[in-house]
Scaffold this motif. Structure first.
Motif, PDB file in Angstrom:
ATOM      1  N   VAL A   6       0.843  -1.201   0.000  1.00  0.00           N
ATOM      2  CA  VAL A   6       0.000   0.000   0.000  1.00  0.00           C
ATOM      3  C   VAL A   6       0.875   1.246   0.000  1.00  0.00           C
ATOM      4  O   VAL A   6       2.021   1.213   0.434  1.00  0.00           O
ATOM      5  CB  VAL A   6      -0.949   0.054   1.220  1.00  0.00           C
ATOM      6  N   TRP A   7       0.334   2.306  -0.507  1.00  0.00           N
ATOM      7  CA  TRP A   7       0.963   3.611  -0.440  1.00  0.00           C
ATOM      8  C   TRP A   7       0.169   4.400   0.591  1.00  0.00           C
ATOM      9  O   TRP A   7      -1.057   4.480   0.501  1.00  0.00           O
ATOM     10  CB  TRP A   7       0.883   4.326  -1.786  1.00  0.00           C
ATOM     11  N   ASP A   8       0.838   4.981   1.557  1.00  0.00           N
ATOM     12  CA  ASP A   8       0.116   5.644   2.637  1.00  0.00           C
ATOM     13  C   ASP A   8      -0.045   7.140   2.419  1.00  0.00           C
ATOM     14  O   ASP A   8      -0.374   7.870   3.339  1.00  0.00           O
ATOM     15  CB  ASP A   8       0.757   5.367   3.989  1.00  0.00           C
ATOM     16  N   ASP A   9       0.195   7.617   1.224  1.00  0.00           N
ATOM     17  CA  ASP A   9      -0.095   9.018   0.953  1.00  0.00           C
ATOM     18  C   ASP A   9      -0.701   9.119  -0.431  1.00  0.00           C
ATOM     19  O   ASP A   9      -0.686   8.175  -1.202  1.00  0.00           O
ATOM     20  CB  ASP A   9       1.152   9.902   1.072  1.00  0.00           C
ATOM     21  N   TRP A  10      -1.233  10.230  -0.713  1.00  0.00           N
ATOM     22  CA  TRP A  10      -1.988  10.387  -1.958  1.00  0.00           C
ATOM     23  C   TRP A  10      -1.129  10.833  -3.119  1.00  0.00           C
ATOM     24  O   TRP A  10      -1.582  10.851  -4.266  1.00  0.00           O
ATOM     25  CB  TRP A  10      -3.157  11.325  -1.744  1.00  0.00           C
ATOM     26  N   GLY A  11       0.129  11.189  -2.906  1.00  0.00           N
ATOM     27  CA  GLY A  11       1.070  11.461  -3.969  1.00  0.00           C
ATOM     28  C   GLY A  11       0.726  12.623  -4.876  1.00  0.00           C
ATOM     29  O   GLY A  11       1.230  12.725  -5.985  1.00  0.00           O
ATOM     30  N   GLY A  12      -0.159  13.507  -4.429  1.00  0.00           N
ATOM     31  CA  GLY A  12      -0.509  14.669  -5.228  1.00  0.00           C
ATOM     32  C   GLY A  12      -1.645  14.439  -6.204  1.00  0.00           C
ATOM     33  O   GLY A  12      -2.056  15.351  -6.915  1.00  0.00           O
ATOM     34  N   TRP A  13      -2.165  13.223  -6.244  1.00  0.00           N
ATOM     35  CA  TRP A  13      -3.268  12.937  -7.149  1.00  0.00           C
ATOM     36  C   TRP A  13      -4.582  13.348  -6.503  1.00  0.00           C
ATOM     37  O   TRP A  13      -4.817  13.104  -5.330  1.00  0.00           O
ATOM     38  CB  TRP A  13      -3.308  11.450  -7.499  1.00  0.00           C
ATOM     39  N   TYR A  14      -5.443  13.917  -7.290  1.00  0.00           N
ATOM     40  CA  TYR A  14      -6.755  14.332  -6.796  1.00  0.00           C
ATOM     41  C   TYR A  14      -7.711  13.159  -6.872  1.00  0.00           C
ATOM     42  O   TYR A  14      -7.845  12.523  -7.914  1.00  0.00           O
ATOM     43  CB  TYR A  14      -7.295  15.500  -7.627  1.00  0.00           C
ATOM     44  N   ASP A  15      -8.361  12.860  -5.788  1.00  0.00           N
ATOM     45  CA  ASP A  15      -9.362  11.804  -5.760  1.00  0.00           C
ATOM     46  C   ASP A  15     -10.729  12.461  -5.912  1.00  0.00           C
ATOM     47  O   ASP A  15     -11.149  13.242  -5.055  1.00  0.00           O
ATOM     48  CB  ASP A  15      -9.268  11.038  -4.438  1.00  0.00           C
ATOM     49  N   HIS A  16     -11.417  12.172  -6.974  1.00  0.00           N
ATOM     50  CA  HIS A  16     -12.703  12.826  -7.249  1.00  0.00           C
ATOM     51  C   HIS A  16     -13.833  12.352  -6.347  1.00  0.00           C
ATOM     52  O   HIS A  16     -14.878  12.979  -6.291  1.00  0.00           O
ATOM     53  CB  HIS A  16     -13.092  12.623  -8.725  1.00  0.00           C
ATOM     54  N   ASP A  17     -13.645  11.262  -5.632  1.00  0.00           N
ATOM     55  CA  ASP A  17     -14.654  10.779  -4.690  1.00  0.00           C
ATOM     56  C   ASP A  17     -14.288  11.211  -3.279  1.00  0.00           C
ATOM     57  O   ASP A  17     -13.199  10.898  -2.801  1.00  0.00           O
ATOM     58  CB  ASP A  17     -14.760   9.254  -4.727  1.00  0.00           C
ATOM     59  N   ALA A  18     -15.200  11.920  -2.642  1.00  0.00           N
ATOM     60  CA  ALA A  18     -14.963  12.317  -1.249  1.00  0.00           C
ATOM     61  C   ALA A  18     -14.959  11.076  -0.369  1.00  0.00           C
ATOM     62  O   ALA A  18     -15.774  10.172  -0.566  1.00  0.00           O
ATOM     63  CB  ALA A  18     -16.048  13.277  -0.787  1.00  0.00           C
ATOM     64  N   PRO A  19     -14.027  10.994   0.598  1.00  0.00           N
ATOM     65  CA  PRO A  19     -13.984   9.820   1.472  1.00  0.00           C
ATOM     66  C   PRO A  19     -15.216   9.741   2.356  1.00  0.00           C
ATOM     67  O   PRO A  19     -15.776  10.762   2.772  1.00  0.00           O
ATOM     68  CB  PRO A  19     -12.720  10.025   2.302  1.00  0.00           C
TER      69      PRO A  19
END
Length: 151
Positions: A40-53
Motif C-alpha cells: 500500500v501507499w500511505d499518501d496520496w502522492g498529489g493525485w486528486y481523488d474525485h470521490d470524497a472519502p
C-alpha cells in the motif's frame, strides 16, 4: 533478506526495494506457499481523488490509496470493488490467525477475503523486475529525505 537501511529509498529506488522484498519471499520455497503480501501507499502522492472519502468517525477514511495483494492464493487479475481501509489488513490478520480485535476500526473493517481464492491451485511466483541497484543487493547512498530536519 529484505531490510531498509538508514539510507532510505530515494530517486525511484523505493519500487526497487519493494520488488527486492517481494522477490525474496516469492522465490522462497519456505515462505511463498503460505504468505500474503499487502503493498500500500500511505499518501496520496498529489493525485486528486474525485470521490470524497466516507465519514465513518472523527478520523474519516481519507483519500483512496492503491493496494496490491501478492499471494499464491490471490485472485489473478482481480480488481476489487469492495471498500477496504488500512484496518482491513489488520482484520485479515486477525481472521487468519483467529485473534481478537484491537479496536473498533478493525472490528468494523472488511477482511480483504474477496481478493483471495483459497480453493484454487496455488499460483506460481513470477519475478518482479527490480532496478539494478537492488538486484545486486546495493542501495542508494544518498542521504535520506528527512522532513523532520526541514526548516
Amino acid at each position: 533478506m529484505c531490510i531498509r537501511d538508514s539510507h532510505g529509498c530515494q530517486g525511484g529506488s523505493g519500487p526497487g526495494w519493494v520488488a527486492q522484498c517481494v522477490n525474496a519471499i516469492g522465490q522462497s520455497s519456505t515462505y511463498w506457499n503460505n504468505t500474503a503480501i499487502f503493498i500500500v501507499w500511505d499518501d496520496w502522492g498529489g493525485w486528486y481523488d474525485h470521490d470524497a472519502p466516507q465519514v465513518l468517525d472523527a478520523n474519516g477514511l481519507g483519500p483512496r490509496v492503491p493496494l496490491i495483494v501478492v499471494s499464491p492464493y490471490a485472485r489473478a487479475g482481480y480488481v476489487s470493488h469492495v471498500q477496504h481501509e488500512f484496518g482491513s489488513i489488520l482484520k485479515f490478520t486477525e481472521e487468519t490467525f483467529k485473534l481478537g480485535s484491537l479496536g473498533q476500526r478493525d472490528a468494523s473493517a472488511d477482511d480483504l477475503m474477496d481478493m483471495f481464492d483459497f480453493n484454487q491451485a496455488p499460483l506460481s511466483y513470477q519475478t518482479v523486475p527490480a532496478s539494478p541497484m537492488w538486484r545486486a543487493g546495493t542501495h542508494d547512498k544518498r542521504p535520506t529525505d528527512d522532513d523532520a530536519h526541514d526548516g
